[in-house]
Scaffold this motif. Structure first.
Motif, mmCIF file in Angstrom:
data_model
loop_
_atom_site.group_PDB
_atom_site.id
_atom_site.type_symbol
_atom_site.label_atom_id
_atom_site.label_comp_id
_atom_site.label_asym_id
_atom_site.label_seq_id
_atom_site.Cartn_x
_atom_site.Cartn_y
_atom_site.Cartn_z
ATOM 1 N N VAL A 160 0.906 -0.966 0.011
ATOM 2 C CA VAL A 160 0.028 -0.066 0.017
ATOM 3 C C VAL A 160 0.898 1.323 0.134
ATOM 4 C CG1 VAL A 160 -1.917 1.118 1.197
ATOM 5 C CG2 VAL A 160 -1.832 -1.310 1.368
ATOM 6 N N GLU A 161 0.826 2.118 -1.094
ATOM 7 C CA GLU A 161 1.545 3.263 -1.201
ATOM 8 C C GLU A 161 0.639 4.384 -1.190
ATOM 9 O OE1 GLU A 161 4.748 2.413 -4.628
ATOM 10 O OE2 GLU A 161 3.377 0.862 -4.860
ATOM 11 N N SER A 162 1.062 5.374 -0.311
ATOM 12 C CA SER A 162 0.409 6.517 -0.330
ATOM 13 C C SER A 162 1.358 7.662 -0.342
ATOM 14 C CB SER A 162 -0.187 6.790 1.041
ATOM 15 O OG SER A 162 -1.132 5.628 1.545
ATOM 16 N N ILE A 163 0.859 8.838 -0.981
ATOM 17 C CA ILE A 163 1.527 10.259 -1.388
ATOM 18 C C ILE A 163 0.603 11.133 -0.870
ATOM 19 C CG2 ILE A 163 2.500 11.614 -2.977
ATOM 20 C CD1 ILE A 163 3.412 9.268 -4.748
ATOM 21 N N LEU A 164 1.052 12.167 -0.243
ATOM 22 C CA LEU A 164 0.469 13.498 0.359
ATOM 23 C C LEU A 164 0.430 14.475 -0.916
ATOM 24 C CD1 LEU A 164 -1.066 14.925 2.742
ATOM 25 C CD2 LEU A 164 1.095 15.704 3.416
ATOM 26 N N ILE A 165 -0.808 14.957 -1.318
ATOM 27 C CA ILE A 165 -0.988 15.941 -2.201
ATOM 28 C C ILE A 165 -1.707 16.943 -1.620
ATOM 29 C CG2 ILE A 165 -1.331 16.687 -4.623
ATOM 30 C CD1 ILE A 165 -1.524 13.545 -5.226
ATOM 31 N N GLY A 166 -1.055 18.083 -1.333
ATOM 32 C CA GLY A 166 -1.663 19.169 -0.597
ATOM 33 C C GLY A 166 -2.233 18.613 0.646
ATOM 34 N N ASP A 167 -3.568 18.813 0.932
ATOM 35 C CA ASP A 167 -4.348 18.299 2.012
ATOM 36 C C ASP A 167 -5.059 17.056 1.559
ATOM 37 O OD1 ASP A 167 -6.154 19.327 0.238
ATOM 38 O OD2 ASP A 167 -7.070 20.432 1.961
ATOM 39 N N ARG A 168 -4.563 16.343 0.788
ATOM 40 C CA ARG A 168 -5.248 15.001 0.453
ATOM 41 C C ARG A 168 -4.334 13.938 0.231
ATOM 42 N NH1 ARG A 168 -9.123 16.217 -4.632
ATOM 43 N NH2 ARG A 168 -9.870 14.031 -4.033
ATOM 44 N N ILE A 169 -4.623 12.951 0.681
ATOM 45 C CA ILE A 169 -3.479 11.742 0.557
ATOM 46 C C ILE A 169 -4.203 10.814 -0.599
ATOM 47 C CG2 ILE A 169 -2.813 9.731 1.741
ATOM 48 C CD1 ILE A 169 -3.085 11.159 4.294
#
Length: 309
Positions: free
Chosen positions: A211-220
């Motif tokens: 499971v890979e997650s990236i933070l973009i602004g205020d959204r994941i």
């Protein structure tokens, strides 16, 4: 014509203070001239949309940029001429050793990319190989990690997706335990028991997911990738029989669980029970293997991976 990279270690695992060594082999039908030969080491985190993905990942994919971890360029040779089956970067020669140590604090896989630049009128030759950089031994636990296990049970009442009427009315119960924290060098262990099932079972499998997650602004933005499927039992097993779970982790596809600023890498284990019904016979090949099906019961648990000495 082609070129090939052969690293000095078959497992392609290096420490931060070790030299990256190997050979660059050019396989040519005839001699060619070149302007330069260089090696480029790239390390980035990049979220890719796969088949079947939709929703927030798909909507944000256009604005997600790769997060660079490392980039290093090493000049192997300047302009010259090479013949067929020439070997460059031989570790026995001074010019064959990478000029610096492998960079520190690289939590994920890196890629080595050589280029043979042949000029404006000729296509450059290139190849790519993958290697792993592991953290310092001094930062690792001195003692092996004691595996932590969790008890699970699978029934028609624990399923969040729709089931066929035959499964809901007949009922089933599968119990067991599985490791939720273990070392990368140790197998994933546990056990499973089919206590009851009115419908015959076609297959019992364990899915390992990254499971890979990236933070973009205020959204994941998050994406799950199915890395490995291991069949525990084929066919309708005896009721009350304890089945062992013993899975070797795929080393090139796994790493320690990471939470590093704008991105994270986690893992999950899914216990999947496929029942023998007419629908399962007709849909053996499914586009998205992670999508829940009405003839399948499953349970997922988080898995924390730790690297030890």
């Amino acid at each position: 014509m082609s070129i090939e990279i052969k690293l000095s270690r078959f497992n392609r695992i290096y420490r931060p203070d070790e030299i990256l060594e190997g050979k660059l082999i050019a396989r040519l039908t005839s001699a060619i001239s070149y302007q330069s030969i260089r090696l480029t080491v790239n390390g980035t985190v990049n979220l890719q949309v796969r088949g079947g993905s939709a929703g927030v990942v798909e909507s944000l994919y256009g604005v997600i940029k790769p997060i660079p971890i490392v980039k290093k360029v090493v000049d192997v040779r300047s302009s010259g001429k090479i013949g067929s089956d020439t070997i460059f970067c031989d570790p026995k020669r001074p010019e064959g050793r990478e000029s610096g140590k492998v960079l520190r604090n690289l939590p994920w896989r890196q890629y080595q990319h050589p280029d043979v630049v042949r000029g404006y009128l000729h296509k450059s030759l290139s190849a790519t190989t993958e290697f792993i950089v592991e953290s310092e031994k001094d930062n690792l636990p001195q003692k092996p990690v004691s595996p932590e296990t969790v008890i699970f049970y699978i029934t028609q009442d624990t399923q969040k997706h729709a089931l066929l009427p035959e499964l809901k009315s007949g009922g089933f119960r599968v119990t067991g335990k599985i490791c939720t924290q273990c070392s990368l060098v140790d197998p994933l262990v546990g056990e499973l028991t089919v206590e009851k099932s009115a419908i015959p079972i076609q297959s019992t499998d364990i899915h390992l997911l990254r499971v890979e997650s990236i933070l973009i602004g205020d959204r994941i933005s998050t994406e799950s990738t199915l890395m490995q499927t291991t069949q525990i039992a084929d066919g309708d097993v005896c009721r009350g029989l304890t089945l062992p779970i013993y899975i070797i982790l795929p080393r090139l596809l796994t790493c320690p669980t990471i939470f590093a600023g704008p991105f994270s890498i986690e893992f999950k284990v899914s216990i999947v029970i496929t029942f023998l019904l007419d629908q399962s016979k007709k849909h053996k090949k499914v586009a998205d293997p992670k999508a829940p099906k009405s003839w399948v019961a499953m349970e997922s648990v988080p898995l924390e991976l730790v690297r030890t000495m």
